[in-house]
Scaffold this motif. Structure first.
Motif, PDB file in Angstrom:
ATOM      1  N   UNK A 115     -80.858  62.418  -4.828  1.00 33.95           N
ATOM      2  CA  UNK A 115     -82.201  61.963  -5.211  1.00 33.95           C
ATOM      3  C   UNK A 115     -82.991  61.525  -3.973  1.00 33.95           C
ATOM      4  N   UNK A 116     -82.352  60.867  -3.028  1.00 33.79           N
ATOM      5  CA  UNK A 116     -83.036  60.441  -1.791  1.00 33.79           C
ATOM      6  C   UNK A 116     -83.547  61.648  -1.013  1.00 33.79           C
ATOM      7  N   UNK A 117     -82.705  62.684  -0.923  1.00 36.01           N
ATOM      8  CA  UNK A 117     -83.097  63.898  -0.191  1.00 36.01           C
ATOM      9  C   UNK A 117     -84.231  64.594  -0.938  1.00 36.01           C
ATOM     10  N   UNK A 160     -86.219  64.717 -11.199  1.00 37.41           N
ATOM     11  CA  UNK A 160     -87.378  63.828 -11.232  1.00 37.41           C
ATOM     12  C   UNK A 160     -87.872  63.622  -9.796  1.00 37.41           C
ATOM     13  N   UNK A 161     -89.201  63.623  -9.616  1.00 36.03           N
ATOM     14  CA  UNK A 161     -89.728  63.417  -8.265  1.00 36.03           C
ATOM     15  C   UNK A 161     -91.130  62.847  -8.278  1.00 36.03           C
ATOM     16  N   UNK A 191     -80.173  73.164  -6.365  1.00 34.97           N
ATOM     17  CA  UNK A 191     -78.877  73.473  -6.999  1.00 34.97           C
ATOM     18  C   UNK A 191     -78.047  72.198  -7.159  1.00 34.97           C
ATOM     19  N   UNK A 192     -78.205  71.274  -6.199  1.00 37.81           N
ATOM     20  CA  UNK A 192     -77.447  70.015  -6.271  1.00 37.81           C
ATOM     21  C   UNK A 192     -78.051  69.050  -7.284  1.00 37.81           C
ATOM     22  N   UNK A 193     -79.362  69.193  -7.512  1.00 42.14           N
ATOM     23  CA  UNK A 193     -80.050  68.277  -8.431  1.00 42.14           C
ATOM     24  C   UNK A 193     -81.070  69.076  -9.250  1.00 42.14           C
ATOM     25  N   UNK A 194     -80.556  69.853 -10.226  1.00 44.04           N
ATOM     26  CA  UNK A 194     -81.471  70.711 -11.001  1.00 44.04           C
ATOM     27  C   UNK A 194     -82.367  69.900 -11.932  1.00 44.04           C
ATOM     28  N   UNK A 227     -80.446  58.181   7.908  1.00 40.76           N
ATOM     29  CA  UNK A 227     -81.179  59.282   8.563  1.00 40.76           C
ATOM     30  C   UNK A 227     -82.592  59.406   7.977  1.00 40.76           C
ATOM     31  N   UNK A 228     -82.720  59.231   6.680  1.00 36.43           N
ATOM     32  CA  UNK A 228     -84.049  59.310   6.040  1.00 36.43           C
ATOM     33  C   UNK A 228     -84.926  58.163   6.533  1.00 36.43           C
ATOM     34  N   UNK A 229     -84.357  56.964   6.660  1.00 38.05           N
ATOM     35  CA  UNK A 229     -85.148  55.828   7.164  1.00 38.05           C
ATOM     36  C   UNK A 229     -85.636  56.120   8.587  1.00 38.05           C
TER      37      UNK A 229
END
Ligand code: THU
Length: 130
Positions: free
Chosen positions: A91-93, A125-126, A119-122, A58-60
């Motif tokens: 991480x992809x989201x 890194x981005x 909340x899912x990835x506190x 979906x991201x692609x």
């Protein structure tokens, strides 16, 4: 598009999953900040590690559509409690999220829970760290 239509389109995406090995279909629908939608399903492979998660496809599709901001992302599985992104997909989201981006955990009947990506990835890194 209404939430009901988003659910229908996510269910349609899940029905296209290619999952002969896990028998665990996942459908994803992204709503961007512009209100456009992009869908994806998981696609497995006889060489197991080469399988793709539904979020990745979906991201692609979203990036191919020229968009980069996820407002909501529906993740649907056959389970009653709904789908939840794996660690890699969090991480992809996150790459295409802001502080308001929400993940909607869906069963085939609809949204079972909503959770913010932070909340899912506190403490994640981005792109801004590079
Ligand atoms: N899967 C996804 O598509 N998204 C997730 O976030 C969790 C896991 C897929 C990968 C594999 O095809 C199947 O679900 C079982 O792990």
């Amino acid at each position: 598009m209404s939430e009901e239509n988003h659910i229908k389109a996510t269910r349609e995406a899940m029905s296209k999953a290619y999952v002969p090995y896990s028998n665990y279909p996942v459908g994803v629908l992204i709503v961007t900040d512009n209100g456009n939608t992009y869908t994806g399903c998981n696609v497995e492979n006889a060489s197991y590690p080469l399988g793709n998660c539904a979020e990745a496809s979906a991201i692609a599709s979203m990036v191919m559509g020229g968009e980069k901001k996820i407002k909501h992302i529906y993740v649907m599985t056959k389970n009653d409690e709904g789908g939840i992104p794996c660690g890699g997909c969090r991480q992809r989201i996150r790459e295409f999220s802001d502080s308001n981006t929400e993940v909607f955990m869906c069963s085939k009947d609809g949204v079972q829970g909503r959770v913010n990506i932070s909340e899912l990835l506190p403490n994640s890194f981005g792109p801004e760290h590079l």
